[in-house]
Scaffold this motif. Sequence first.
Motif, PDB file in Angstrom:
ATOM      1  N   LEU A  71       0.821  -1.215   0.000  1.00  0.00           N
ATOM      2  CA  LEU A  71       0.000   0.000   0.000  1.00  0.00           C
ATOM      3  C   LEU A  71       0.853   1.263   0.000  1.00  0.00           C
ATOM      4  CD1 LEU A  71      -2.783  -1.015   2.569  1.00  0.00           C
ATOM      5  CD2 LEU A  71      -2.950  -0.950   0.076  1.00  0.00           C
ATOM      6  N   GLU A  72       2.062   1.156  -0.475  1.00  0.00           N
ATOM      7  CA  GLU A  72       3.009   2.282  -0.416  1.00  0.00           C
ATOM      8  C   GLU A  72       2.436   3.524  -1.085  1.00  0.00           C
ATOM      9  OE1 GLU A  72       5.919   3.381   1.546  1.00  0.00           O
ATOM     10  OE2 GLU A  72       6.417   1.319   0.953  1.00  0.00           O
ATOM     11  N   GLY A  73       2.262   4.571  -0.271  1.00  0.00           N
ATOM     12  CA  GLY A  73       1.797   5.852  -0.786  1.00  0.00           C
ATOM     13  C   GLY A  73       0.300   5.970  -0.993  1.00  0.00           C
ATOM     14  N   VAL A  74      -0.464   4.948  -0.613  1.00  0.00           N
ATOM     15  CA  VAL A  74      -1.918   4.982  -0.807  1.00  0.00           C
ATOM     16  C   VAL A  74      -2.564   5.806   0.312  1.00  0.00           C
ATOM     17  CG1 VAL A  74      -4.051   3.617  -0.869  1.00  0.00           C
ATOM     18  CG2 VAL A  74      -1.990   2.779  -2.022  1.00  0.00           C
ATOM     19  N   PRO A  75      -3.325   6.844  -0.016  1.00  0.00           N
ATOM     20  CA  PRO A  75      -3.988   7.665   0.994  1.00  0.00           C
ATOM     21  C   PRO A  75      -5.160   6.912   1.637  1.00  0.00           C
ATOM     22  CG  PRO A  75      -3.853   8.797  -1.126  1.00  0.00           C
ATOM     23  CD  PRO A  75      -3.513   7.366  -1.363  1.00  0.00           C
ATOM     24  N   VAL A  76      -5.198   6.926   2.965  1.00  0.00           N
ATOM     25  CA  VAL A  76      -6.215   6.188   3.714  1.00  0.00           C
ATOM     26  C   VAL A  76      -6.786   7.079   4.810  1.00  0.00           C
ATOM     27  CG1 VAL A  76      -6.626   4.167   5.185  1.00  0.00           C
ATOM     28  CG2 VAL A  76      -5.071   3.975   3.244  1.00  0.00           C
ATOM     29  N   ALA A  77      -8.085   6.969   5.035  1.00  0.00           N
ATOM     30  CA  ALA A  77      -8.761   7.650   6.143  1.00  0.00           C
ATOM     31  C   ALA A  77      -9.134   6.613   7.199  1.00  0.00           C
ATOM     32  CB  ALA A  77     -10.012   8.362   5.648  1.00  0.00           C
ATOM     33  N   ILE A  78      -9.132   7.050   8.459  1.00  0.00           N
ATOM     34  CA  ILE A  78      -9.392   6.155   9.584  1.00  0.00           C
ATOM     35  C   ILE A  78     -10.588   6.666  10.382  1.00  0.00           C
ATOM     36  CG2 ILE A  78      -8.407   5.213  11.727  1.00  0.00           C
ATOM     37  CD1 ILE A  78      -6.981   4.241   9.254  1.00  0.00           C
ATOM     38  N   LYS A  79     -11.515   5.805  10.679  1.00  0.00           N
ATOM     39  CA  LYS A  79     -12.684   6.173  11.495  1.00  0.00           C
ATOM     40  C   LYS A  79     -12.222   6.594  12.888  1.00  0.00           C
ATOM     41  CE  LYS A  79     -17.182   4.262  12.861  1.00  0.00           C
ATOM     42  NZ  LYS A  79     -18.054   3.059  12.754  1.00  0.00           N
ATOM     43  N   ASP A  80     -12.940   7.528  13.473  1.00  0.00           N
ATOM     44  CA  ASP A  80     -12.521   8.139  14.740  1.00  0.00           C
ATOM     45  C   ASP A  80     -12.764   7.273  15.969  1.00  0.00           C
ATOM     46  OD1 ASP A  80     -11.318  10.184  16.198  1.00  0.00           O
ATOM     47  OD2 ASP A  80     -13.205  11.259  16.503  1.00  0.00           O
ATOM     48  N   ASN A  81     -12.918   5.970  15.803  1.00  0.00           N
ATOM     49  CA  ASN A  81     -12.908   5.061  16.957  1.00  0.00           C
ATOM     50  C   ASN A  81     -11.779   4.047  16.845  1.00  0.00           C
ATOM     51  OD1 ASN A  81     -13.923   3.327  15.000  1.00  0.00           O
ATOM     52  ND2 ASN A  81     -15.655   2.626  16.228  1.00  0.00           N
ATOM     53  N   ILE A  82     -10.883   4.255  15.917  1.00  0.00           N
ATOM     54  CA  ILE A  82      -9.721   3.379  15.745  1.00  0.00           C
ATOM     55  C   ILE A  82      -8.524   4.082  16.388  1.00  0.00           C
ATOM     56  CG2 ILE A  82      -8.195   2.283  14.065  1.00  0.00           C
ATOM     57  CD1 ILE A  82     -10.652   2.123  12.167  1.00  0.00           C
ATOM     58  N   HIS A  83      -7.954   3.440  17.384  1.00  0.00           N
ATOM     59  CA  HIS A  83      -6.865   4.066  18.134  1.00  0.00           C
ATOM     60  C   HIS A  83      -5.679   4.413  17.245  1.00  0.00           C
ATOM     61  CE1 HIS A  83      -7.907   2.883  22.523  1.00  0.00           C
ATOM     62  NE2 HIS A  83      -8.966   3.311  21.853  1.00  0.00           N
ATOM     63  N   SER A  84      -5.152   5.616  17.471  1.00  0.00           N
ATOM     64  CA  SER A  84      -4.002   6.111  16.719  1.00  0.00           C
ATOM     65  C   SER A  84      -3.069   6.795  17.719  1.00  0.00           C
ATOM     66  CB  SER A  84      -4.468   7.100  15.647  1.00  0.00           C
ATOM     67  OG  SER A  84      -5.382   8.029  16.194  1.00  0.00           O
ATOM     68  N   ALA A  85      -1.866   6.258  17.846  1.00  0.00           N
ATOM     69  CA  ALA A  85      -0.920   6.757  18.845  1.00  0.00           C
ATOM     70  C   ALA A  85      -0.641   8.239  18.649  1.00  0.00           C
ATOM     71  CB  ALA A  85       0.387   5.968  18.774  1.00  0.00           C
ATOM     72  N   GLY A  86      -0.849   9.009  19.717  1.00  0.00           N
ATOM     73  CA  GLY A  86      -0.535  10.427  19.677  1.00  0.00           C
ATOM     74  C   GLY A  86      -1.551  11.290  18.951  1.00  0.00           C
ATOM     75  N   VAL A  87      -2.630  10.694  18.447  1.00  0.00           N
ATOM     76  CA  VAL A  87      -3.665  11.439  17.723  1.00  0.00           C
ATOM     77  C   VAL A  87      -4.998  11.168  18.415  1.00  0.00           C
ATOM     78  CG1 VAL A  87      -4.866  11.734  15.522  1.00  0.00           C
ATOM     79  CG2 VAL A  87      -2.417  11.205  15.549  1.00  0.00           C
ATOM     80  N   ARG A  88      -5.726  12.230  18.709  1.00  0.00           N
ATOM     81  CA  ARG A  88      -6.948  12.027  19.476  1.00  0.00           C
ATOM     82  C   ARG A  88      -7.921  11.100  18.766  1.00  0.00           C
ATOM     83  NH1 ARG A  88     -10.819  17.358  19.392  1.00  0.00           N
ATOM     84  NH2 ARG A  88     -10.976  17.485  17.129  1.00  0.00           N
ATOM     85  N   THR A  89      -8.627  10.341  19.588  1.00  0.00           N
ATOM     86  CA  THR A  89      -9.614   9.371  19.139  1.00  0.00           C
ATOM     87  C   THR A  89     -10.846   9.616  19.993  1.00  0.00           C
ATOM     88  OG1 THR A  89      -7.876   7.803  18.556  1.00  0.00           O
ATOM     89  CG2 THR A  89     -10.088   6.906  18.851  1.00  0.00           C
ATOM     90  N   THR A  90     -11.876  10.229  19.431  1.00  0.00           N
ATOM     91  CA  THR A  90     -12.963  10.758  20.251  1.00  0.00           C
ATOM     92  C   THR A  90     -14.213   9.897  20.331  1.00  0.00           C
ATOM     93  OG1 THR A  90     -14.134  11.969  18.505  1.00  0.00           O
ATOM     94  CG2 THR A  90     -12.239  13.079  19.537  1.00  0.00           C
ATOM     95  N   TYR A  91     -14.387   8.928  19.456  1.00  0.00           N
ATOM     96  CA  TYR A  91     -15.626   8.145  19.402  1.00  0.00           C
ATOM     97  C   TYR A  91     -16.829   9.042  19.126  1.00  0.00           C
ATOM     98  CZ  TYR A  91     -12.887   4.310  21.269  1.00  0.00           C
ATOM     99  OH  TYR A  91     -11.941   3.332  21.432  1.00  0.00           O
ATOM    100  N   GLY A  92     -16.584  10.251  18.626  1.00  0.00           N
ATOM    101  CA  GLY A  92     -17.673  11.185  18.364  1.00  0.00           C
ATOM    102  C   GLY A  92     -18.356  11.679  19.623  1.00  0.00           C
TER     103      GLY A  92
END
Length: 194
Positions: A71-92
């Motif tokens: 997936l080298e260089g493929v742009p991806v979006a992550i739903k806001d309930n998937i943990h991401s180190a150092g990036v807030r994850t709010t569950y809405g």
Amino acid sequence: MSEIPWMSALELTAAYGKGELSPLEVIRELQDRIDRINPRLNAFVTLLPEAAEEAAKKAEEAYRQGKARPLEGVPVAIKDNIHSAGVRTTYGSRLYEDFIPEEDAVLLERLKDAGAVILGKTNMPEFGVIGITENPLFGRTANPWDTGRHCGGSSGGSAVAVAAGFCPVAMGNDAEAPFASPRRCAGSSGSSPI
């Protein structure tokens, strides 16, 4: 009009491999598109432009060296309930407005290990428990074909990100996924701080 927003992950990686496009060029074009259109749609709630550009530069180097991952260089979006180190994850939810996980979910680790470029986090209903994407923290995500309508849910922000040409791939999950098992609560895909 550029075709980049409508290219699939396979088309992008093929173009990168042939030197027809560069990951940095693609990320910059998509970020510009997000900046222009996302305020009307509200698909993304957290953007990671600096991290995405850095990952795109590393992807370009991987292609130059002949070491590109799937997936080298493929742009991806992550739903806001998937943990991401150092990036807030709010569950809405306002309850988790300032929650910042210490580690990535397994899903996110694997995407990064495969070379994906993470653009940011997408909107969702609070805790993913209703079928429309609206929450008290970020508000409503609009349908890109008719902004007067809802986009559905619970992964509506991710669906709109793809439909609006912000990225070719976006992660979503079932409303029950965050609460399904203790292993998931320990930091795998869709994990919950609860």
